[in-house]
Design a protein around this motif. Structure first.
Motif, PDB file in Angstrom:
ATOM      1  N   LEU B  36       1.139  -6.907 -11.940  1.00 24.07           N
ATOM      2  CA  LEU B  36       0.890  -5.682 -11.025  1.00 24.07           C
ATOM      3  C   LEU B  36      -0.634  -4.942 -11.229  1.00 24.07           C
ATOM      4  CD1 LEU B  36       4.734  -4.395 -10.828  1.00 24.07           C
ATOM      5  CD2 LEU B  36       3.510  -6.344  -9.616  1.00 24.07           C
ATOM      6  N   ASN B  37      -1.453  -5.693 -11.715  1.00 26.57           N
ATOM      7  CA  ASN B  37      -2.794  -4.952 -11.320  1.00 26.57           C
ATOM      8  C   ASN B  37      -3.162  -5.298 -10.175  1.00 26.57           C
ATOM      9  OD1 ASN B  37      -3.353  -4.711 -14.073  1.00 26.57           O
ATOM     10  ND2 ASN B  37      -3.710  -6.963 -14.320  1.00 26.57           N
ATOM     11  N   ILE B  38      -3.734  -4.438  -9.582  1.00 29.03           N
ATOM     12  CA  ILE B  38      -4.016  -4.292  -7.991  1.00 29.03           C
ATOM     13  C   ILE B  38      -5.529  -4.461  -7.737  1.00 29.03           C
ATOM     14  CG2 ILE B  38      -3.703  -2.964  -5.888  1.00 29.03           C
ATOM     15  CD1 ILE B  38      -0.918  -2.052  -6.808  1.00 29.03           C
ATOM     16  N   LYS B  39      -5.986  -4.956  -6.909  1.00 27.69           N
ATOM     17  CA  LYS B  39      -7.465  -4.940  -6.219  1.00 27.69           C
ATOM     18  C   LYS B  39      -7.287  -4.440  -4.908  1.00 27.69           C
ATOM     19  CE  LYS B  39      -9.796  -8.822  -8.476  1.00 27.69           C
ATOM     20  NZ  LYS B  39     -10.528  -9.949  -8.210  1.00 27.69           N
ATOM     21  N   LEU B  40      -7.960  -3.426  -4.586  1.00 30.73           N
ATOM     22  CA  LEU B  40      -8.073  -2.858  -3.345  1.00 30.73           C
ATOM     23  C   LEU B  40      -9.376  -3.000  -2.586  1.00 30.73           C
ATOM     24  CD1 LEU B  40      -6.387   0.569  -3.548  1.00 30.73           C
ATOM     25  CD2 LEU B  40      -5.441  -1.569  -2.654  1.00 30.73           C
ATOM     26  N   GLU B  41      -9.770  -3.415  -1.378  1.00 34.06           N
ATOM     27  CA  GLU B  41     -10.820  -3.188  -0.578  1.00 34.06           C
ATOM     28  C   GLU B  41     -11.057  -2.288   0.576  1.00 34.06           C
ATOM     29  OE1 GLU B  41     -11.165  -7.184   0.867  1.00 34.06           O
ATOM     30  OE2 GLU B  41     -12.625  -7.856  -0.665  1.00 34.06           O
ATOM     31  N   ASN B  42     -12.221  -1.919   0.735  1.00 37.59           N
ATOM     32  CA  ASN B  42     -12.399  -0.715   1.559  1.00 37.59           C
ATOM     33  C   ASN B  42     -11.507   0.647   1.497  1.00 37.59           C
ATOM     34  OD1 ASN B  42     -13.751  -2.606   3.361  1.00 37.59           O
ATOM     35  ND2 ASN B  42     -11.794  -3.399   4.227  1.00 37.59           N
ATOM     36  N   THR B  43     -11.898   0.844   0.334  1.00 36.04           N
ATOM     37  CA  THR B  43     -11.008   2.003  -0.202  1.00 36.04           C
ATOM     38  C   THR B  43     -11.338   3.468   0.188  1.00 36.04           C
ATOM     39  OG1 THR B  43     -12.242   2.168  -2.367  1.00 36.04           O
ATOM     40  CG2 THR B  43     -10.214   0.713  -2.339  1.00 36.04           C
ATOM     41  N   ARG B  44     -10.788   4.519   0.118  1.00 35.18           N
ATOM     42  CA  ARG B  44     -11.216   5.839   0.330  1.00 35.18           C
ATOM     43  C   ARG B  44     -10.208   6.794  -0.385  1.00 35.18           C
ATOM     44  NH1 ARG B  44      -8.738   4.723   5.030  1.00 35.18           N
ATOM     45  NH2 ARG B  44      -7.269   5.789   5.756  1.00 35.18           N
ATOM     46  N   VAL B  45     -10.393   7.544  -1.087  1.00 32.31           N
ATOM     47  CA  VAL B  45      -9.702   8.481  -1.996  1.00 32.31           C
ATOM     48  C   VAL B  45      -9.194   9.560  -1.083  1.00 32.31           C
ATOM     49  CG1 VAL B  45      -9.815  10.212  -3.724  1.00 32.31           C
ATOM     50  CG2 VAL B  45     -11.196   8.089  -4.042  1.00 32.31           C
ATOM     51  N   VAL B  46      -7.619   9.625  -1.184  1.00 33.11           N
ATOM     52  CA  VAL B  46      -7.168  10.432  -0.560  1.00 33.11           C
ATOM     53  C   VAL B  46      -7.457  12.091  -0.442  1.00 33.11           C
ATOM     54  CG1 VAL B  46      -4.621  11.316   0.205  1.00 33.11           C
ATOM     55  CG2 VAL B  46      -5.092   8.829  -0.288  1.00 33.11           C
ATOM     56  N   ASP B  47      -7.442  12.446  -1.720  1.00 34.40           N
ATOM     57  CA  ASP B  47      -7.951  13.926  -1.865  1.00 34.40           C
ATOM     58  C   ASP B  47      -9.574  13.688  -2.188  1.00 34.40           C
ATOM     59  OD1 ASP B  47      -8.252  16.607  -2.658  1.00 34.40           O
ATOM     60  OD2 ASP B  47      -7.021  16.383  -4.085  1.00 34.40           O
ATOM     61  N   GLN B  48     -10.111  13.755  -1.222  1.00 37.15           N
ATOM     62  CA  GLN B  48     -11.720  13.668  -1.374  1.00 37.15           C
ATOM     63  C   GLN B  48     -12.448  14.832  -2.137  1.00 37.15           C
ATOM     64  OE1 GLN B  48     -13.376  12.144   2.190  1.00 37.15           O
ATOM     65  NE2 GLN B  48     -12.547  10.238   1.922  1.00 37.15           N
ATOM     66  N   ASP B  49     -11.888  15.933  -1.940  1.00 39.10           N
ATOM     67  CA  ASP B  49     -12.387  17.247  -2.617  1.00 39.10           C
ATOM     68  C   ASP B  49     -12.392  17.217  -4.230  1.00 39.10           C
ATOM     69  OD1 ASP B  49     -13.084  18.054  -0.077  1.00 39.10           O
ATOM     70  OD2 ASP B  49     -11.177  19.305   0.013  1.00 39.10           O
TER      71      ASP B  49
END
Lengths: 232, 93
Positions: B36-49
């Protein structure tokens, strides 16, 4: 829990040398990348250095100071990514997050700003900056492959009534057929409760289940059975 | 193995991966492996602050053991199918 970032000075060979690996236990070198700077937490970059990626850990060794080097196990790398935005960091780099024992401890934040007393084991971020940004994708790929070589060790905790209530990896592997394709997607109708494909008398199937299936036995009974004659 | 199969089926979908250190990353599920290692693309952080330095990251690899939750697209969740699959898994296939 695996330690986080640590000093690494165990080198062998002439000039700058190479890191000593635990080859007796199967550790092998996977990739070597010269010309890499390292940025630990928010300290200034350290260079020049060489990045060594083994099947177990990431090692950075200074090219000029044999006493200077760092290592972190893949088990402690919670995340790695390619960072290319100059606003967040001036040079494109491999960005990593390190799992530390003090993850929840906010008080160490102030410490890590003080360069002199930086406790490596509390460092949660590390950047690796290759002199040639074209190497980033390859490095990212190597990181991925090596991370997959380092799954979480299976905890052999038998202290819970002696019952092996967590599936171990080899038990899971027994269901070999489930590994490849999402077979669960189309469950075999003959083995589903409440399903009949016409050839089977559903009442009989249910009856068989009730009679033969241990899983329907009383939990306490099972426990006593296990004590008398452990069969699992 | 059930969840491995299940997540493989979600490849290409938008998910939010919440880490045990509270970082939450949203992105397109690129791949998942048996740990269950996960690779994500086009990521963005939800809590950017809170995590400004993660803004720049476009693709990332997340170790399975540090994942707390994976938020799924609602239409990626077929409750009946999962019920069936979990029953099967509990019976040992």
């Amino acid at each position: 829990m695996v330690p986080g970032l640590r000093q690494f000075t165990d080198r062998t060979g002439e000039v700058a040398g190479v890191p000593v690996l635990d080859t007796d236990n199967g550790e092998e070198m996977k990739y070597v990348q010269p010309g890499v700077a390292i940025v630990i937490a928010n300290r200034s970059p350290e260079s020049p250095g060489t990045l060594y990626i083994s099947s177990r850990k990431v090692v950075w060794l200074s090219d000029v100071d044999r006493q200077k080097g760092y290592a972190v196990d893949f088990l402690a790398l919670s995340l790695h990514a390619v960072s290319r935005d100059p606003e967040s960091f001036p040079s494109p780099c491999i960005y990593t997050q390190i799992e530390t024992e003090a993850d929840d401890d906010e008080s160490d934040k102030s410490d890590s700003e003080c360069q002199e007393t930086l406790d490596l084991s509390k460092v949660t971020e590390m950047r690796l900056v290759p002199s040639d940004p074209n190497q980033l994708d390859t490095l990212f790929q190597i990181f991925c492959e090596c991370a997959e070589l380092n799954p979480e060790p299976i905890e052999e905790d038998e202290g819970f009534g002696g019952g092996n209530w967590v599936f171990s990896a080899d038990q899971l592997a027994d269901n070999g057929s489930d590994v490849e394709a999402p077979e669960w997607f189309s469950p075999n109708p003959t083995s589903s409760i409440g399903h009949s494909n016409g050839d089977h008398d559903i009442a009989r199937t249910v009856l068989e289940l009730q009679i033969n299936d241990q899983r329907f036995e009383d939990a306490e009974e099972m426990e006593r059975e296990n004590e008398n004659s452990p069969h699992n | 193995m059930l969840f491995f199969s299940y997540f493989k089926d979600l490849v290409g979908r938008e998910v939010t991966v919440e880490l045990k250190n509270d970082l939450a990353i949203r992105g397109t599920l690129h791949s998942v492996d048996q740990y269950l290692n996960i690779k994500l693309e086009n990521t963005r952080v939800v809590d950017q602050d809170k995590y400004p330095h993660m803004l720049s990251v476009r693709n990332c690899f997340i170790r399975g053991s540090v994942v707390r939750y994976v938020q799924l697209p609602p239409d990626g969740v077929d409750v009946d199918l999962l019920h069936d699959a979990t029953r099967r898994e509990a019976r040992g296939g």
